[in-house]
Design an enzyme around this catalytic site. Structure first.
Site, short mmCIF file in Angstrom:
data_model
loop_
_atom_site.label_atom_id
_atom_site.label_comp_id
_atom_site.label_asym_id
_atom_site.label_seq_id
_atom_site.Cartn_x
_atom_site.Cartn_y
_atom_site.Cartn_z
N TYR A 96 9.64 3.35 1.76
CA TYR A 96 10.41 2.11 1.95
C TYR A 96 11.86 2.24 1.47
O TYR A 96 12.43 1.30 0.95
CB TYR A 96 9.73 0.94 1.22
N HIS B 165 9.79 3.67 6.88
CA HIS B 165 9.68 2.20 7.02
C HIS B 165 11.03 1.49 6.92
O HIS B 165 11.17 0.34 7.32
CB HIS B 165 8.80 1.61 5.91
N GLY C 142 0.82 -1.21 0.00
CA GLY C 142 0.00 0.00 0.00
C GLY C 142 0.85 1.26 0.00
O GLY C 142 0.47 2.29 -0.55
C1 LIG Z 1 -2.84 -7.21 7.29
C2 LIG Z 1 -2.30 -6.17 6.35
C3 LIG Z 1 -1.07 -5.62 6.59
C4 LIG Z 1 -0.52 -4.70 5.69
N1 LIG Z 1 0.74 -4.20 5.93
C5 LIG Z 1 1.30 -3.37 5.03
C6 LIG Z 1 2.64 -2.90 5.22
O1 LIG Z 1 3.32 -3.26 6.18
N2 LIG Z 1 3.16 -2.07 4.29
C7 LIG Z 1 2.45 -1.66 3.20
O2 LIG Z 1 2.97 -0.89 2.40
N3 LIG Z 1 1.18 -2.11 2.99
C8 LIG Z 1 0.60 -2.94 3.87
N4 LIG Z 1 -0.67 -3.43 3.65
C9 LIG Z 1 -1.35 -3.06 2.38
C10 LIG Z 1 -1.22 -4.18 1.36
O3 LIG Z 1 0.12 -4.45 1.06
C11 LIG Z 1 -1.97 -3.83 0.08
O4 LIG Z 1 -3.34 -3.70 0.43
C12 LIG Z 1 -1.80 -4.89 -0.99
O5 LIG Z 1 -0.47 -4.98 -1.40
C13 LIG Z 1 -2.65 -4.59 -2.22
O6 LIG Z 1 -2.67 -5.73 -3.04
P1 LIG Z 1 -4.04 -6.56 -3.26
O7 LIG Z 1 -3.78 -7.65 -4.21
O8 LIG Z 1 -4.64 -6.92 -1.93
O9 LIG Z 1 -4.87 -5.41 -3.94
P2 LIG Z 1 -6.45 -5.25 -4.09
O10 LIG Z 1 -7.00 -4.66 -2.83
O11 LIG Z 1 -7.06 -6.49 -4.62
O12 LIG Z 1 -6.52 -4.18 -5.28
C14 LIG Z 1 -5.82 -2.95 -5.22
C15 LIG Z 1 -6.50 -1.93 -6.14
O13 LIG Z 1 -6.52 -2.41 -7.49
C16 LIG Z 1 -7.84 -2.54 -7.97
N5 LIG Z 1 -7.89 -3.79 -8.71
C17 LIG Z 1 -7.47 -4.98 -8.26
N6 LIG Z 1 -7.60 -5.93 -9.22
C18 LIG Z 1 -8.09 -5.29 -10.31
C19 LIG Z 1 -8.40 -5.72 -11.62
N7 LIG Z 1 -8.24 -6.99 -12.01
N8 LIG Z 1 -8.86 -4.80 -12.48
C20 LIG Z 1 -9.04 -3.52 -12.11
N9 LIG Z 1 -8.74 -3.06 -10.85
C21 LIG Z 1 -8.28 -3.93 -9.97
C22 LIG Z 1 -8.75 -2.52 -6.75
O14 LIG Z 1 -10.00 -1.96 -7.03
C23 LIG Z 1 -7.96 -1.65 -5.78
O15 LIG Z 1 -8.17 -0.28 -6.02
C24 LIG Z 1 -1.25 -4.31 4.54
C25 LIG Z 1 -2.54 -4.86 4.32
C26 LIG Z 1 -3.04 -5.78 5.21
C27 LIG Z 1 -4.41 -6.37 4.94
#
Ligand SMILES: Cc1cc2nc3c(=O)[nH]c(=O)nc-3n(C[C@H](O)[C@H](O)[C@H](O)COP(=O)(O)OP(=O)(O)OC[C@H]3O[C@@H](n4cnc5c(N)ncnc54)[C@H](O)[C@@H]3O)c2cc1C
Length: 214
Positions: free
Chosen positions: A154, A160, A148
């Protein structure tokens, strides 16, 4: 080349799923063989525990390293572990696709390493077979991950700290420790909120990178 994608994200419609799907398409089109371990879909057990050793050889003192080595040699580890070991043996390259959670990997993936990278299979500690002599020598390994945060958070001087250092336990103390060659990681920053055009651009960048290393 045989590529095993070890994929850890709970949602099939996630961005990480799209990266995994793009990797499968690209690698198959390029003539590679591909297998995927979709850990959440498999409901892969994350915790290493006594169930991993259904036929233990220790009776008095339970030594996990000893049970790993004995179980591996006798093919008597838990069936899901033996199945993953067979896939790792088959693979020339291991590709790990996951989101960054707490500056690390999701617990289910950590559990995959705890349970599958058993002593006797990936390293031979009693005989000093680690790093250059690790038992997975000849294989490649690569991290592909999303976060995120933005890239500037980073960096070495950012709040971070350097992301490469957060992941060093994986690329150095795991991949290199077991003898594998590390393919430089692929990172997608700002992945939490993306417009569709940004998703497409990142998937295209991923495809181009993958073709340059596979
Ligand atoms: C427990 C936890 C801990 C975390 N810790 C950290 C941390 O330490 N450091 C950090 O930087 N981040 C952290 N995060 C954030 C996390 O890394 C991001 O939420 C994650 O990398 C996003 O990837 P995703 O596949 O889940 O994305 P998604 O949530 O699936 O998608 C991301 C975006 O892309 C869009 N999207 C996805 N797929 C498509 C598609 N096929 N077509 C069009 N649009 C699409 C979605 O609408 C959304 O806007 C944390 C999150 C959690 C839940």
């Amino acid at each position: 080349m045989n590529v095993l994608i070890v994929y850890a994200h709970p949602y099939p419609a996630s961005f990480n799923a799209a990266m995994k799907d793009r990797a499968v398409d690209v690698l198959l089109k390029a003539g590679h063989e591909v297998k995927v371990s979709d850990l959440y879909a498999m409901k892969f057990k994350a915790a290493l525990d006594q169930d991993d050793f259904p036929d233990p050889c220790s009776r008095s003192f339970f030594s996990i390293p000893n049970e790993m080595m004995a179980g591996f040699v006798r093919g008597k580890l838990a069936p899901d572990v033996m199945a993953e070991i067979a896939k790792v043996k088959w693979a020339d390259m291991l590709l790990f696709q996951f989101p960054i959670w707490w500056s690390s990997m999701p617990a289910i993936l950590k559990g995959w390493f705890d349970r599958v990278f058993v002593q006797g299979f990936v390293v031979d500690l009693p005989n000093g077979m680690i790093y250059a002599d690790g038992l997975l020598k000849g294989k490649k390994a690569m991290i592909s991950t999303t976060m995120g945060s933005s890239a500037d958070l980073y960096t070495e001087d950012g709040p971070h700290g350097d992301l490469n250092l957060h992941l060093k336990s994986l690329w150095h103390n795991t991949f290199e420790f077991c003898g594998m060659e590390v393919v430089p990681s692929f990172y997608v920053f700002n992945a939490g909120e993306m417009e569709e055009f940004q998703v497409e651009a990142e998937l295209d960048r991923w495809e181009e990178y993958l073709l340059s290393v596979a």
